[in-house]
Design an enzyme around this catalytic site. Sequence first.
Site, PDB file in Angstrom:
ATOM      1  N   GLU A   1       6.191  11.319 -14.337  1.00  0.00           N
ATOM      2  CA  GLU A   1       5.674   9.964 -14.147  1.00  0.00           C
ATOM      3  C   GLU A   1       5.711   9.134 -15.432  1.00  0.00           C
ATOM      4  OE1 GLU A   1       3.844   8.925 -10.912  1.00  0.00           O
ATOM      5  OE2 GLU A   1       5.290  10.433 -10.291  1.00  0.00           O
TER       6      GLU A   1
ATOM      7  N   CYS B   1      -0.846  -0.128 -17.680  1.00  0.00           N
ATOM      8  CA  CYS B   1       0.231   0.166 -16.729  1.00  0.00           C
ATOM      9  C   CYS B   1       1.419  -0.755 -16.943  1.00  0.00           C
ATOM     10  CB  CYS B   1      -0.262   0.005 -15.294  1.00  0.00           C
ATOM     11  SG  CYS B   1      -1.390   1.296 -14.734  1.00  0.00           S
TER      12      CYS B   1
ATOM     13  N   ASN C   1       5.379   3.699 -16.513  1.00  0.00           N
ATOM     14  CA  ASN C   1       6.051   4.764 -15.765  1.00  0.00           C
ATOM     15  C   ASN C   1       7.558   4.760 -15.944  1.00  0.00           C
ATOM     16  OD1 ASN C   1       3.707   3.739 -13.450  1.00  0.00           O
ATOM     17  ND2 ASN C   1       3.630   5.797 -14.300  1.00  0.00           N
TER      18      ASN C   1
ATOM     19  N   ASN D   1      -3.147  -4.149  -6.933  1.00  0.00           N
ATOM     20  CA  ASN D   1      -2.127  -3.184  -6.522  1.00  0.00           C
ATOM     21  C   ASN D   1      -2.236  -1.884  -7.309  1.00  0.00           C
ATOM     22  OD1 ASN D   1      -0.221  -2.898  -4.538  1.00  0.00           O
ATOM     23  ND2 ASN D   1       1.335  -4.161  -5.516  1.00  0.00           N
TER      24      ASN D   1
ATOM     25  N   GLY E   1       0.801  -1.219   0.000  1.00  0.00           N
ATOM     26  CA  GLY E   1       0.000   0.000   0.000  1.00  0.00           C
ATOM     27  C   GLY E   1       0.830   1.263   0.000  1.00  0.00           C
TER      28      GLY E   1
ATOM     29  N   ASN F   1      -3.571   6.077  -5.194  1.00  0.00           N
ATOM     30  CA  ASN F   1      -3.961   4.901  -5.957  1.00  0.00           C
ATOM     31  C   ASN F   1      -4.924   4.100  -5.096  1.00  0.00           C
ATOM     32  OD1 ASN F   1      -4.037   2.248  -7.045  1.00  0.00           O
ATOM     33  ND2 ASN F   1      -2.072   2.532  -8.053  1.00  0.00           N
TER      34      ASN F   1
ATOM     35  N   HIS G   1       9.347   4.854  -3.100  1.00  0.00           N
ATOM     36  CA  HIS G   1       9.580   3.497  -3.587  1.00  0.00           C
ATOM     37  C   HIS G   1       9.777   3.451  -5.093  1.00  0.00           C
ATOM     38  CE1 HIS G   1       5.240   3.873  -4.274  1.00  0.00           C
ATOM     39  NE2 HIS G   1       5.289   2.811  -5.051  1.00  0.00           N
TER      40      HIS G   1
ATOM     41  N   ALA H   1      -6.786   1.366  -5.413  1.00  0.00           N
ATOM     42  CA  ALA H   1      -6.645  -0.090  -5.288  1.00  0.00           C
ATOM     43  C   ALA H   1      -5.447  -0.457  -4.430  1.00  0.00           C
ATOM     44  CB  ALA H   1      -6.521  -0.726  -6.673  1.00  0.00           C
TER      45      ALA H   1
ATOM     46  N   SER I   1       1.323   3.521  -2.518  1.00  0.00           N
ATOM     47  CA  SER I   1       1.021   4.578  -3.493  1.00  0.00           C
ATOM     48  C   SER I   1      -0.205   5.386  -3.076  1.00  0.00           C
ATOM     49  CB  SER I   1       0.808   3.962  -4.879  1.00  0.00           C
ATOM     50  OG  SER I   1       0.647   4.966  -5.848  1.00  0.00           O
ATOM     51  N   TYR I   2       0.034   6.481  -2.373  1.00  0.00           N
ATOM     52  CA  TYR I   2      -1.063   7.358  -1.968  1.00  0.00           C
ATOM     53  C   TYR I   2      -1.690   7.995  -3.214  1.00  0.00           C
ATOM     54  CZ  TYR I   2      -3.650  10.945   0.581  1.00  0.00           C
ATOM     55  OH  TYR I   2      -4.643  11.738   1.094  1.00  0.00           O
TER      56      TYR I   2
ATOM     57  N   HIS J   1      -2.902   8.850 -12.713  1.00  0.00           N
ATOM     58  CA  HIS J   1      -2.238   9.054 -14.001  1.00  0.00           C
ATOM     59  C   HIS J   1      -3.288   9.179 -15.096  1.00  0.00           C
ATOM     60  CE1 HIS J   1       1.424   6.722 -12.266  1.00  0.00           C
ATOM     61  NE2 HIS J   1       1.665   8.016 -12.219  1.00  0.00           N
TER      62      HIS J   1
END
Length: 448
Positions: free
Chosen positions: A171, A369, A107, A363, A17, A22, A134, A24, A19-20, A247
């Site tokens: 990004e 993606c 990305n 995720n 978890g 995101n 990350h 999912a 990715s603030y 995105h």
Amino acid sequence: MEVNFDGLVGPTHNYSGLSYGNVASLEHRLTVSNPRAAVLQGLEKMKLLADLGVKQGILPPQERPDFMALRRLGFRGTEAQVLAEAAREAPSLLAACYSASSMWAANAATVSPAADTADARVHFTPANLVSHFHRSIEPPFTAAMLKAIFKDESTFAYHSPLPAAMQFCDEGAANHVRLCSAHDSPGIELFVYGRRAFGPAEPGPKVYPARQSLEASSAVARLHGLDPQKTLFVRQNPAAIDAGVFHNDVISVGNENVLLYHSEAYSEAARFADKLKSVFSEHCGDELIAIEITAKQVPLADAVHSYLFNSQLVTLPDGSMCLIAPMECAENRKIGMAIDQILAADNPIRKVEYIDIRQSMKNGGGPACLRLRIVLTRQDIARTHQGVFLTDSLYDDLKVWANRHYRDRLHPDDLADMSLVLEVRSCLDDLTQLLGLGPVYPFQKVGS
């Protein structure tokens, strides 16, 4: 032709978890992942594309954990000691340094084909990804890997990632769309940004941060030598960002002369669509087919949950287009109806293929993606490292490799296990031999 280079899911695929913004990713935080299922699902998607006649390449995963990053953050001693101290004192940092997020190759970089650039070379700018720690540790290996695959500097041009500052937050191709009459013709390059770092302030999102900056997008366009008359910049709708559209590729997808987008994707969407059609007609000599999906047809929440717009839109050998959509789209009545309407309308999209990539979707990453789109001529392809192109035999070998090396269960607590480090290295060592890449990972270079 357009080649899809998919990020191969790494053996440390887990749900931390990180990715603030995101939805999912946050929803499935600290649940158990299945790295083996994830990599096999990704390989099945690649095989489907190859069987449809789309050229398919592979981008290897990055080595994780990133011990260099952990040491830079003050953890000392042997690798086992670094791992134990990080797990005890800063488990969130350890999880970040273990992230398999490089699997989302959209990305990795922004790429402009030779048909669009001033020097007629294919240009690469690895994304700096500074919005999240990350991901910010990925660019050095990404740059090295791209150079290892695309070696000929008379054909390929490389740029360093932009300065690692939020004013130039980049990004990558997830906020970049190329539109053209055909892949081998000059096109319109569309850059989508969430905020301005300099200049007049604009009302922004209230819940989640806007990541891509206009200044970053503008810098990439300059570096690639793009024609300003054929380069457009458009701002994301702040309300869409707050709905989970971190995105642009979560709310829009384009291919050749088709743009499929949600009516709430952009600020001043109607005015922008008119301008884009005009520029496309003037410079591409063709009509842009802009397919707008309204909020009445598909509410933003459904678009984000299903990742309809994160589908891949690809041109098949017969000239028609196919939508590669996640299985979640088939399970949502409104999304299914919207896709049926697209297929029934007068446009090049003639079929849809639904795929199971649930491990990635949980995720926060859909079909689009997972891939970096690179338009290459046959001569460009001949000058690319051949071992990364998917063949039937390589697909079979990679399935055997994945079943041998990948765990079928991984919880964030397992990241403290030193045996996982050894498993990852054995896995990646075998992979470089399968792809014929040589010693590209840090642990291989130390061992040599």
